[in-house]
Design a protein around this motif. Structure first.
Motif, PDB file in Angstrom:
ATOM      1  N   THR A  18       0.840  -1.201   0.000  1.00  0.00           N
ATOM      2  CA  THR A  18       0.000   0.000   0.000  1.00  0.00           C
ATOM      3  C   THR A  18       0.870   1.244   0.000  1.00  0.00           C
ATOM      4  OG1 THR A  18      -1.750  -1.181   1.182  1.00  0.00           O
ATOM      5  CG2 THR A  18      -1.851   1.227   1.200  1.00  0.00           C
ATOM      6  N   SER A  22       0.388   2.509  -3.736  1.00  0.00           N
ATOM      7  CA  SER A  22      -0.677   3.504  -3.654  1.00  0.00           C
ATOM      8  C   SER A  22      -0.207   4.900  -3.261  1.00  0.00           C
ATOM      9  CB  SER A  22      -1.742   3.036  -2.666  1.00  0.00           C
ATOM     10  OG  SER A  22      -2.275   1.797  -3.081  1.00  0.00           O
ATOM     11  N   HIS A 111      -4.890  -3.492   5.363  1.00  0.00           N
ATOM     12  CA  HIS A 111      -6.040  -2.887   4.682  1.00  0.00           C
ATOM     13  C   HIS A 111      -6.912  -3.958   4.033  1.00  0.00           C
ATOM     14  CE1 HIS A 111      -2.749   0.095   4.545  1.00  0.00           C
ATOM     15  NE2 HIS A 111      -3.718   0.929   4.868  1.00  0.00           N
ATOM     16  N   GLU A 136      -7.750   6.038   3.782  1.00  0.00           N
ATOM     17  CA  GLU A 136      -8.243   6.136   2.413  1.00  0.00           C
ATOM     18  C   GLU A 136      -8.081   4.850   1.618  1.00  0.00           C
ATOM     19  OE1 GLU A 136      -4.124   8.226   2.331  1.00  0.00           O
ATOM     20  OE2 GLU A 136      -5.698   7.783   3.773  1.00  0.00           O
ATOM     21  N   PHE A 137      -7.314   3.888   2.140  1.00  0.00           N
ATOM     22  CA  PHE A 137      -7.110   2.620   1.437  1.00  0.00           C
ATOM     23  C   PHE A 137      -7.718   1.430   2.179  1.00  0.00           C
ATOM     24  CE2 PHE A 137      -3.458   5.323   0.190  1.00  0.00           C
ATOM     25  CZ  PHE A 137      -3.811   5.487  -1.136  1.00  0.00           C
ATOM     26  N   ARG A 166      -0.048  12.117   0.760  1.00  0.00           N
ATOM     27  CA  ARG A 166      -1.412  11.567   0.803  1.00  0.00           C
ATOM     28  C   ARG A 166      -2.441  12.621   0.437  1.00  0.00           C
ATOM     29  NH1 ARG A 166      -2.014   8.804   6.554  1.00  0.00           N
ATOM     30  NH2 ARG A 166      -3.999   8.146   5.685  1.00  0.00           N
ATOM     31  N   ARG A 168      -6.350  12.995   1.368  1.00  0.00           N
ATOM     32  CA  ARG A 168      -7.397  12.418   2.205  1.00  0.00           C
ATOM     33  C   ARG A 168      -8.458  13.470   2.494  1.00  0.00           C
ATOM     34  NH1 ARG A 168      -7.218  13.479   8.045  1.00  0.00           N
ATOM     35  NH2 ARG A 168      -5.637  15.066   8.381  1.00  0.00           N
TER      36      ARG A 168
END
Length: 181
Positions: A18, A22, A111, A136-137, A166, A168
């Motif tokens: 992640t 991400s 997650h 958010e993930f 990030r 968010r």
């Protein structure tokens, strides 16, 4: 009566993926990874009870001895795994199932929605359950577990030495315009 324990189950593979895919768009450098000692300390301080940290990692080749020794030195019990399939997920699921019968609470660092059924079973009993990750993930299945407490690795745990890139949703009470101008 024995003191209640929090089991901190770390899906190292999921957090690394992640963070890398991400958030950073590349493999994280060692200094960009969470400070795992802070995660352990956060769990103990937050629920005010002893914590047993289990760090699950898939090991396709040789054991990453330096990383494993570092985990041991800060108080984790490394769980290196090898085999067919998603060995880390299988091991965490089995561990969570075994904890249903114990007088224990569980914080999961992941997650992955694959753990939602086990977290639901734990929450349905008398276990306190929490999830640590990037909000958010977080998989919807984990968000839907009744009683689940959510903790953000960056904002709540302060597990990183530098700010992550990030995007968010910011609660208005936390909005600081100086971060954007």
């Amino acid at each position: 009566m024995a003191e209640r324990t929090t089991y901190l189950l770390v899906d190292g593979e999921n957090i690394d993926a992640t963070l890398g895919i991400s958030l950073l768009g590349r493999r994280p450098e060692p200094q960009e990874r969470p400070r795992w000692n802070k995660v352990l300390a956060f769990a103990e301080q937050t629920w005010q009870q002893p914590v047993k940290g289990l760090f699950f990692l898939a090991v396709p080749g040789e054991l990453p001895a330096a990383f494993v020794q570092a985990l041991i030195a800060i108080g984790y019990r490394p769980v290196p795994l090898r085999g067919e399939g998603k060995v880390v997920d299988i091991a965490i699921q089995r561990t969570a199932q075994a904890l249903v019968e114990r007088d224990a609470d569980v914080m999961l660092v992941s997650h992955d929605r694959d753990f939602a059924p086990e977290m639901e079973r734990l929450a349905a009993g008398d276990a306190r359950v929490g999830i640590l990750g990037f909000g958010e993930f977080m998989a919807g299945g984990l968000r839907d577990v009744d009683g689940m407490e959510f903790f953000d690795l960056e904002y709540d745990v302060a597990a990183f030495t530098s700010r992550l890139p990030r995007v968010r949703v910011i609660p208005i009470d936390e909005f600081d315009p100086l971060e954007f101008i």
